[in-house]
Design an enzyme around this catalytic site. Structure first.
Site, PDB file in Angstrom:
ATOM      1  N   GLU A 165      -3.715  10.897  13.623  1.00 29.98           N
ATOM      2  CA  GLU A 165      -4.098  12.179  13.027  1.00 29.98           C
ATOM      3  C   GLU A 165      -5.106  11.971  11.896  1.00 29.98           C
ATOM      4  O   GLU A 165      -6.108  12.692  11.809  1.00 29.98           O
ATOM      5  CB  GLU A 165      -2.853  12.904  12.479  1.00 29.98           C
ATOM      6  CG  GLU A 165      -1.923  13.496  13.545  1.00 29.98           C
ATOM      7  CD  GLU A 165      -1.041  12.471  14.258  1.00 29.98           C
ATOM      8  OE1 GLU A 165      -0.988  11.305  13.805  1.00 29.98           O
ATOM      9  OE2 GLU A 165      -0.414  12.841  15.271  1.00 29.98           O
TER      10      GLU A 165
ATOM     11  N   TYR B 257       0.828  -1.202   0.000  1.00 29.87           N
ATOM     12  CA  TYR B 257       0.000   0.000   0.000  1.00 29.87           C
ATOM     13  C   TYR B 257       0.862   1.251   0.000  1.00 29.87           C
ATOM     14  O   TYR B 257       1.029   1.905  -1.014  1.00 29.87           O
ATOM     15  CB  TYR B 257      -0.912   0.002   1.243  1.00 29.87           C
ATOM     16  CG  TYR B 257      -2.273  -0.601   1.065  1.00 29.87           C
ATOM     17  CD1 TYR B 257      -2.508  -1.614   0.148  1.00 29.87           C
ATOM     18  CD2 TYR B 257      -3.341  -0.155   1.845  1.00 29.87           C
ATOM     19  CE1 TYR B 257      -3.769  -2.139   0.002  1.00 29.87           C
ATOM     20  CE2 TYR B 257      -4.601  -0.695   1.702  1.00 29.87           C
ATOM     21  CZ  TYR B 257      -4.815  -1.691   0.778  1.00 29.87           C
ATOM     22  OH  TYR B 257      -6.068  -2.221   0.637  1.00 29.87           O
TER      23      TYR B 257
ATOM     24  N   GLU C 252      -9.189  -3.923   8.468  1.00 31.25           N
ATOM     25  CA  GLU C 252      -7.918  -3.770   9.176  1.00 31.25           C
ATOM     26  C   GLU C 252      -8.136  -3.060  10.508  1.00 31.25           C
ATOM     27  O   GLU C 252      -7.516  -3.385  11.512  1.00 31.25           O
ATOM     28  CB  GLU C 252      -6.955  -2.965   8.291  1.00 31.25           C
ATOM     29  CG  GLU C 252      -5.535  -2.892   8.823  1.00 31.25           C
ATOM     30  CD  GLU C 252      -4.552  -2.249   7.838  1.00 31.25           C
ATOM     31  OE1 GLU C 252      -4.877  -2.166   6.633  1.00 31.25           O
ATOM     32  OE2 GLU C 252      -3.473  -1.845   8.276  1.00 31.25           O
TER      33      GLU C 252
END
Lengths: 366, 388
Positions: free
Chosen positions: B375, B125, B241
């Protein structure tokens, strides 16, 4: 931002020359080569330091020393933190030299200080051992053990507190190459080494002090103040690294430092750096002046640094993202050093208890 | 899933931990030892033998159609017992992607070796320029006579050094928005042009890698879904995930280790107070997670449940890991070496898992960074939940 911990000419000179040396010869990439042999410190650096007179900071003037004091060493310790220096600066040139130079035994000083200044002999000090855990001294032989001695692996001698059967406390020096001594070296997460040392009737030399107990306590206070200075150097550099990174790392089309959320957190880090530097500086200043508030300042500083080292290190790695966890990135090395200094300053609960106790006694004195 | 059924599943996992998992493997896992490929393959095959490795897959694909809650409870209990990480790349990530989006041929080829871990998968990824901004990926797949030619670089690929296959987000064309033009491609790690380079992390271990693609030829048949569907598939996968029962179980496992460590060290009041605070947070995390998972089961999701769970769980894990290391004191900064056996009665022996706790805290710093940093998760919540 830089703080002048020594606040005198000697300290400034020392700080500037060591800083220059570190930038030229001990930067991050040079560091990895220097440490490649796995000793946990760089012998070449120790030799260079000897040549420059940096190992004789606390030695008396009459013995080619600079006659500096704990605050002078504080200026050096900030650089130890800032540049991740690995050598036994604290325990040998700082605490060990301080104890020996302060002893009343001229013969001992003449025997040890020159070789220490020449970088041929290094000592460590079991500063974490309180007087209550002093080793046993019988017929000038020491029995007992000391755990986690910083740089214990490369030290030639160790200074420890020892009590004889009369209950009298002495500070003794023990040469570490005796058969009656067992050493187990362990490596810290920042690459430095510690040693667990066990003495089974090891020969020693008593250092002569008017009041050994007071001297040992004072040395322990010095150790904390000096570690605060190291910590201040570490957190300052962590902030610098993070500022550099967030200014250049771009995601979503702009440097991540443009995000207000990060800016506010960086300001919080900056505030904690300010507090760390101020508390470390005040600790050293008050030690130098023998102020009655010195110990309270020191344990207060230790508590502040324990928190700041955690907060700033965690934030620095977080803002670096994935690379902050890697061995290759500078920030991860400062992260590990921060964890080490923090552990050496602790335990936090104890420092807080001491801080409050000292405050209560101050009130009583008032 | 009713409480009785949840309890039965937990008890089944507890029995499995004692009766089926070799004691040595269990002990190493519980003491934060680094496991190698053969350990993990053995572990995944133990799960497979119980029918658990892919129980959450649809029945027509060989699964048991476990619902989200059942899977969550299962993962929770596995982690609570301190059992090894269930390697997700095959059974939880690309497997369900294939079940959902794969062609019959792809399912036939790839699903069986995923179920028994005879093939090991990696996740391609992130890239150096595409971390938080995953849509900024630059790895390209150019069409060439029924194949794609792939060029680019992936980073943070966990256990790519052990992988037989890698699923990648690649750019097959440029659209108006960066998310368009991303496709999901399966690549054989043995294909010429693929190079794996280890990345050493500050815990001293080798978990992650860089994977370089230089003119790598990949059959078009290895694309999952249509061209341009990659982003949607990626989001589907990320949702899985970030919904992990191990969030809860790991927290409890660490807490119980902290409790036992405090007893071993005869720790002071402040540490006990800290334990109580952490226990409340574990309880809070469990309560919130189970409520959110129940809502997701009933289709009441707002879209940010996984983000809420990840934010809190990862913070808590890091605080627990720190607490363990702090209690260790001087032993909490040691990376290796043997200590002398402590003779003094006052000094407790160094715990056998001390070094494991240290490396766990160092690598665990990454929990709030990988899988979408805290974040980013906060951005998702701000947008999807708070409407800001």
């Amino acid at each position: 931002m830089r703080t002048d911990f020594a606040q005198d000419e000697l300290g400034s000179m020392l700080r500037d020359s060591i800083a220059r040396y570190a930038v030229e010869r001990y930067d991050f990439s040079a560091r990895r080569t220097l440490l490649a042999d796995g000793k946990g410190y760089a012998p070449q650096v120790w030799a260079d330091a000897a040549e420059q007179g940096w190992l004789a900071i606390r030695h008396p003037e009459g013995m080619n020393g600079a006659a500096g004091d704990v605050a002078t060493v504080g200026a050096l310790m900030e650089l130890v933190g800032r540049h991740l220096l690995m050598e036994p600066w604290l325990v040998s040139a700082g605490l060990g030299a301080g104890l020996i130079a302060a002893s009343d035994d001229d013969g001992l000083k003449a025997q040890w200080l020159p070789t220490m200044a020449a970088g041929e002999y290094a000592v460590s000090v079991a500063w974490q051992t309180p007087v209550a855990s002093a080793l046993c001294l019988e017929h000038d032989l020491v029995t007992g053990e000391v755990a986690a001695v910083l740089h214990g692996n490369c030290a030639d001698a160790l200074l420890v507190p020892a009590r004889d059967s009369d209950g009298a406390l002495s500070i003794v020096s023990i040469e570490l190459d005796q058969a009656e001594i067992r050493r187990a070296d362990r490596v810290l997460i920042d690459g430095r080494r510690i040693a667990d040392v066990r003495f089974a009737g090891a020969r020693c030399q008593r250092l002569a002090f008017r009041n050994s107990e007071q001297t040992w306590q004072r040395m322990r206070a010095e150790a904390l103040a000096l570690l605060c200075a190291e910590g201040a150097g570490v957190v300052n550099r962590l902030l610098e690294l993070t500022l550099d990174y967030v200014r250049v790392r771009k995601q979503f089309g702009q440097p991540i430092g443009r995000n207000q959320a990060l800016q506010h957190r960086l300001v919080e880090m900056r505030l904690q750096v300010e507090e760390s530097q101020a508390m470390a500086a005040a600790s050293l200043e008050r030690l130098r002046a023998n102020a009655s508030s010195a110990y309270r300042t020191i344990v207060g500083a230790a508590s502040v640094l324990i928190d700041a080292l955690k907060h700033i290190a965690d934030e620095a790695v977080q803002m670096h993202g994935g690379i902050g966890i890697t061995e290759e990135a500078e920030v991860s090395h400062y992260y590990r050093r921060a964890n080490v200094v923090r552990a050496l300053l602790g335990p936090r609960a104890q420092r807080m208890a001491e801080f409050c106790e000292e405050g209560a006694s101050d009130d009583q004195r008032r | 899933m009713v409480e009785g059924a949840r309890q039965s599943l937990r008890e089944a996992v507890q029995r499995f931990a004692v009766e089926d998992v070799p004691a040595a493997l269990r002990e190493r896992s519980r003491t934060f030892a680094a496991l190698d490929k053969s350990d993990y393959v053995q572990w995944m095959q133990l799960l497979h033998a119980k029918g658990w490795a892919t129980a959450h897959w649809p029945e027509e694909d060989g699964g048991k159609a476990w619902g989200l809650m059942q899977r969550f409870v299962f993962e929770d209990e596995i982690a609570r017992q301190g059992l090894p990480w269930i390697i997700p790349f095959g059974v939880k990530y690309v497997g369900p992607v294939l079940c959902h989006y794969g062609s019959a041929e792809q399912k036939q080829r790839f699903l069986p070796p995923i179920t028994d871990t005879s093939e090991w998968w990696a996740q391609g990824y992130s890239e150096p320029g595409a971390g938080s901004d995953l849509a900024a990926i630059k790895t390209t797949a150019e069409p060439d006579g029924g194949d794609y030619i792939v060029n680019g670089q992936k980073v943070w690929t966990t256990y790519a050094q052990w992988a037989d296959w890698i699923f990648c987000l690649v750019r097959t064309h440029r659209g108006e928005r960066p998310q368009e033009g991303i496709s999901f491609l399966l690549c054989d790690m043995n294909t010429p042009g693929i190079t794996v380079r280890p990345i050493q992390t500050m815990d001293g271990h080798h978990h992650v890698n860089e994977v370089w693609f230089e003119d790598v030829r990949v059959p078009e048949a290895n694309r999952v879904g249509n061209e341009g569907e990659g982003w949607r598939i990626a989001k589907f996968l990320l949702q899985n995930e970030r919904t992990a029962g191990s969030y809860v179980g790991s927290a409890w496992f660490l807490l119980e280790r902290l409790r036992s460590l405090l007893e071993e060290c005869d720790a002071d009041t402040s540490h006990r107070q800290q334990l109580e605070e952490l226990e409340l947070r574990c309880f809070g995390l469990e309560t919130v997670c189970y409520r959110l998972v129940a809502a997701m089961m009933e289709g009441q999701e707002g879209g940010a449940e996984a983000s809420l769970m990840k934010i809190r769980a990862t913070e808590l894990h890091q605080d627990l890991a720190r607490a363990l290391v702090d209690v260790l004191g001087a032993d909490g900064i040691v990376a290796g070496g043997e200590s002398l056996p402590r003779e003094q009665a006052a000094a407790p022996p160094v715990p056998l898992d001390a070094v494991g706790m240290v490396t766990n805290q160092l690598y665990g710093r990454a929990e709030t960074i990988y899988g979408g940093s805290t974040e980013i998760q906060r951005n998702i919540v701000a947008k999807a939940v708070l409407g800001l």
